[in-house]
Motif scaffolding. Structure first.
Motif, PDB file in Angstrom:
ATOM      1  N   ILE A  73       4.924   1.082  10.567  1.00 11.67           N
ATOM      2  CA  ILE A  73       4.645   2.570  10.105  1.00 11.67           C
ATOM      3  C   ILE A  73       4.709   3.458  11.418  1.00 11.67           C
ATOM      4  N   TYR A  74       5.563   4.588  10.936  1.00  8.61           N
ATOM      5  CA  TYR A  74       5.650   5.482  12.229  1.00  8.61           C
ATOM      6  C   TYR A  74       5.049   6.954  11.337  1.00  8.61           C
ATOM      7  N   ASP A  75       4.724   7.468  12.688  1.00  6.16           N
ATOM      8  CA  ASP A  75       4.177   9.007  12.211  1.00  6.16           C
ATOM      9  C   ASP A  75       5.467   9.849  11.917  1.00  6.16           C
ATOM     10  N   GLU A  76       5.208  11.065  11.689  1.00  3.31           N
ATOM     11  CA  GLU A  76       6.447  12.102  11.517  1.00  3.31           C
ATOM     12  C   GLU A  76       7.284  12.303  12.667  1.00  3.31           C
ATOM     13  N   LYS A  77       6.738  12.241  13.837  1.00  5.85           N
ATOM     14  CA  LYS A  77       7.535  12.769  15.073  1.00  5.85           C
ATOM     15  C   LYS A  77       8.384  11.357  15.520  1.00  5.85           C
ATOM     16  N   GLU A  78       7.527  10.088  15.380  1.00  4.36           N
ATOM     17  CA  GLU A  78       8.442   8.811  15.703  1.00  4.36           C
ATOM     18  C   GLU A  78       9.395   8.649  14.571  1.00  4.36           C
ATOM     19  N   ALA A  79       8.958   8.971  13.506  1.00  3.25           N
ATOM     20  CA  ALA A  79      10.071   8.894  12.529  1.00  3.25           C
ATOM     21  C   ALA A  79      11.341   9.615  12.468  1.00  3.25           C
ATOM     22  N   ALA A  80      11.003  10.746  12.895  1.00  2.21           N
ATOM     23  CA  ALA A  80      12.197  11.891  13.065  1.00  2.21           C
ATOM     24  C   ALA A  80      13.069  11.522  14.281  1.00  2.21           C
TER      25      ALA A  80
ATOM     26  N   MET B 219       1.024  -1.096   0.006  1.00  3.34           N
ATOM     27  CA  MET B 219       0.095  -0.009  -0.119  1.00  3.34           C
ATOM     28  C   MET B 219       0.752   1.039  -0.029  1.00  3.34           C
ATOM     29  N   GLU B 220       0.272   2.336  -0.649  1.00  2.00           N
ATOM     30  CA  GLU B 220       0.907   3.418  -0.622  1.00  2.00           C
ATOM     31  C   GLU B 220       1.076   4.374   0.412  1.00  2.00           C
ATOM     32  N   LEU B 221       1.936   4.848   1.129  1.00  2.00           N
ATOM     33  CA  LEU B 221       1.890   5.514   2.316  1.00  2.00           C
ATOM     34  C   LEU B 221       1.311   7.106   2.122  1.00  2.00           C
ATOM     35  N   VAL B 222       0.488   7.291   3.352  1.00  2.00           N
ATOM     36  CA  VAL B 222      -0.254   8.571   3.159  1.00  2.00           C
ATOM     37  C   VAL B 222       0.772   9.653   3.727  1.00  2.00           C
ATOM     38  N   PRO B 223       0.314  10.959   3.570  1.00  2.00           N
ATOM     39  CA  PRO B 223       1.362  11.829   3.966  1.00  2.00           C
ATOM     40  C   PRO B 223       1.402  11.909   5.496  1.00  2.00           C
ATOM     41  N   GLY B 224       2.687  11.913   6.108  1.00  2.00           N
ATOM     42  CA  GLY B 224       3.099  11.748   7.341  1.00  2.00           C
ATOM     43  C   GLY B 224       3.632  10.423   7.853  1.00  2.00           C
ATOM     44  N   GLU B 225       3.269   9.453   7.075  1.00  2.00           N
ATOM     45  CA  GLU B 225       3.707   8.094   7.375  1.00  2.00           C
ATOM     46  C   GLU B 225       5.259   7.492   6.736  1.00  2.00           C
ATOM     47  N   TYR B 226       5.760   6.894   7.543  1.00  2.00           N
ATOM     48  CA  TYR B 226       7.258   6.347   7.192  1.00  2.00           C
ATOM     49  C   TYR B 226       7.168   5.002   7.685  1.00  2.00           C
ATOM     50  N   GLU B 227       7.836   4.233   6.709  1.00  2.00           N
ATOM     51  CA  GLU B 227       7.872   2.504   7.110  1.00  2.00           C
ATOM     52  C   GLU B 227       9.516   2.531   7.447  1.00  2.00           C
ATOM     53  N   PHE B 228       9.629   1.629   8.622  1.00  2.00           N
ATOM     54  CA  PHE B 228      10.981   1.394   8.939  1.00  2.00           C
ATOM     55  C   PHE B 228      10.799  -0.265   9.169  1.00  2.00           C
ATOM     56  N   THR B 229      12.038  -0.509   9.063  1.00  2.00           N
ATOM     57  CA  THR B 229      12.300  -2.173   9.485  1.00  2.00           C
ATOM     58  C   THR B 229      12.186  -2.127  11.223  1.00  2.00           C
ATOM     59  N   CYS B 230      11.412  -3.214  11.404  1.00  2.00           N
ATOM     60  CA  CYS B 230      11.263  -3.407  12.935  1.00  2.00           C
ATOM     61  C   CYS B 230      12.509  -3.619  13.619  1.00  2.00           C
ATOM     62  N   TYR B 231      12.657  -2.810  14.644  1.00  2.00           N
ATOM     63  CA  TYR B 231      14.045  -2.619  15.470  1.00  2.00           C
ATOM     64  C   TYR B 231      14.158  -3.991  16.271  1.00  2.00           C
ATOM     65  N   GLU B 232      12.990  -4.399  16.917  1.00  2.00           N
ATOM     66  CA  GLU B 232      13.041  -5.601  17.894  1.00  2.00           C
ATOM     67  C   GLU B 232      13.367  -6.904  17.156  1.00  2.00           C
ATOM     68  N   CYS B 233      12.753  -7.042  15.777  1.00  2.00           N
ATOM     69  CA  CYS B 233      13.118  -8.411  15.347  1.00  2.00           C
ATOM     70  C   CYS B 233      14.113  -8.335  14.082  1.00  2.00           C
ATOM     71  N   ASP B 234      14.680  -7.239  13.634  1.00  2.00           N
ATOM     72  CA  ASP B 234      15.451  -6.731  12.565  1.00  2.00           C
ATOM     73  C   ASP B 234      14.951  -7.108  11.202  1.00  2.00           C
ATOM     74  N   GLY B 235      13.635  -6.975  11.221  1.00  2.00           N
ATOM     75  CA  GLY B 235      12.787  -7.177   9.925  1.00  2.00           C
ATOM     76  C   GLY B 235      12.398  -8.678   9.598  1.00  2.00           C
TER      77      GLY B 235
END
Length: 73
Positions: A50-57, A2-18
């Motif tokens: 998926i993180y919001d802008e604050k979490e992503a920053a 799915m396409e991300l909506v404005p303000g969303e960022y996708e990251f690899t999960c830190y806990e399981c390393d993806g």
């Protein structure tokens, strides 16, 4: 995917390393602890978050790189 909506960022999960799974300690029938693989609770086994802008920053400031960022329109 799915396409991300404005303000969303996708990251690899830190806990399981993806990977989507983590090792946990479980008790066996004879109460002996053992390491077993289980689904990651943080990403629900998907391997990314998926993180919001604050979490992503905060994640970017900590040195992590997003997998995907919002598309420019």
């Amino acid at each position: 995917m799915m396409e991300l909506v404005p303000g969303e960022y996708e990251f690899t999960c830190y806990e399981c390393d993806g990977d989507g799974s983590v090792q946990v300690i479980r008790g066996t029938d004879d109460d002996e602890p053992e390491l077993v693989w289980d689904r990651c609770d943080d990403c629900r086994g998907e391997g990314n978050l998926i993180y919001d802008e604050k979490e992503a920053a905060e994640a970017i400031e900590a040195g992590r790189t997003p997998l995907r960022t919002p598309s420019a329109r």
